[in-house]
Design an enzyme around this catalytic site. Structure first.
Site, mmCIF file in Angstrom:
data_model
loop_
_atom_site.group_PDB
_atom_site.id
_atom_site.type_symbol
_atom_site.label_atom_id
_atom_site.label_comp_id
_atom_site.label_asym_id
_atom_site.label_seq_id
_atom_site.Cartn_x
_atom_site.Cartn_y
_atom_site.Cartn_z
ATOM 1 N N ASP A 1 7.672 3.541 2.535
ATOM 2 C CA ASP A 1 8.234 4.541 3.438
ATOM 3 C C ASP A 1 9.652 4.845 2.957
ATOM 4 O O ASP A 1 9.870 5.695 2.110
ATOM 5 C CB ASP A 1 8.189 4.032 4.876
ATOM 6 C CG ASP A 1 8.478 5.114 5.896
ATOM 7 O OD1 ASP A 1 8.946 6.198 5.502
ATOM 8 O OD2 ASP A 1 8.238 4.886 7.091
ATOM 9 N N ASP B 1 0.813 -1.209 0.000
ATOM 10 C CA ASP B 1 0.000 0.000 0.000
ATOM 11 C C ASP B 1 0.846 1.259 0.000
ATOM 12 O O ASP B 1 0.553 2.221 -0.701
ATOM 13 C CB ASP B 1 -0.977 0.009 1.187
ATOM 14 C CG ASP B 1 -0.276 -0.123 2.537
ATOM 15 O OD1 ASP B 1 0.924 -0.482 2.580
ATOM 16 O OD2 ASP B 1 -0.944 0.118 3.568
ATOM 17 N N LYS C 1 5.989 7.598 0.041
ATOM 18 C CA LYS C 1 6.346 8.841 0.716
ATOM 19 C C LYS C 1 7.573 9.482 0.087
ATOM 20 O O LYS C 1 7.789 10.665 0.201
ATOM 21 C CB LYS C 1 6.642 8.578 2.194
ATOM 22 C CG LYS C 1 5.420 8.243 3.026
ATOM 23 C CD LYS C 1 5.825 8.104 4.478
ATOM 24 C CE LYS C 1 4.635 7.784 5.361
ATOM 25 N NZ LYS C 1 5.055 7.629 6.769
#
Length: 198
Positions: A157, A154, A185
């Protein structure tokens, strides 16, 4: 509370252990064309607030992607995977526990034969930040040898955990290993240390 807009990622390369991610910059490298799924910050609507727990709604500062936008992107990702693997069976792998919802949203739209399995690792411990030390907690139940693996996640990071998983699964002699991630991100993925069962 959402403070920084994550970005969509999806790309492919010809290597057997590739990263299936679309670059977030505006540059193009070889056959990899860059695009961005840029979120637009907007207030939480009453309709959307009615679909989630009030405790969660109270902590949402803004909404970057509507459910419809997310589902549309999941269908696009499934279509691209299906096109790349036409005539082949894929092994769809999710990272527990966070990936199970987006895995289901993408896998339900695949038009190629597929199997689903899960892997679990730990890199955070009791902290909210990755420690960089990765421990395998649950291996695949399905033997991935000779199979085309699509890791569905999903959110990226730092990318360290997923790089480790790609490397680890690559030791199991699959036909290919690719990564499909809805949001990221950061645009940087790095090569992790060689995987070790621990």
């Amino acid at each position: 509370m959402i403070r920084r807009p994550p970005r969509s990622t999806l790309s492919s390369s010809s290597a057997a252990s590739d990263v299936y991610k679309r670059q977030v910059s505006t540059q193009s490298t070889g056959s990899q064309q860059s695009t961005t799924m840029a979120g637009t910050a907007r207030p939480l609507s009453d309709d959307l607030a009615g679909l989630i727990a009030p405790e969660y709604a109270a902590n949402i500062e803004s909404v970057l992607y509507t459910p419809e936008e997310i589902q549309s992107r999941c269908r696009e990702l499934a279509a691209e995977i299906s096109k790349d693997h036409a005539g082949e069976q894929v092994l769809v792998v999710g990272l527990l526990k966070g990936a199970f919802m987006v895995l289901a949203d993408i896998a339900r739209h695949l038009t190629v034969p597929n199997m689903v399995d899960f892997i679990a690792v730990s890199s955070y411990g009791d902290s909210q930040e990755s420690s960089g030390s990765i421990k395998l907690k649950k291996d695949l139940a399905i033997n991935p040898a000779g199979k085309h693996i699509i890791i569905i996640e999903d959110l990226i990071d730092t990318g360290g955990t997923l790089a480790w998983i790609q490397s680890f699964l690559g030791t199991k002699h699959p036909a290919s290993v690719k990564l499909c991630c809805l949001l990221a991100k950061t645009c940087l993925l790095y090569t992790s240390p060689s995987p070790r069962d621990s």
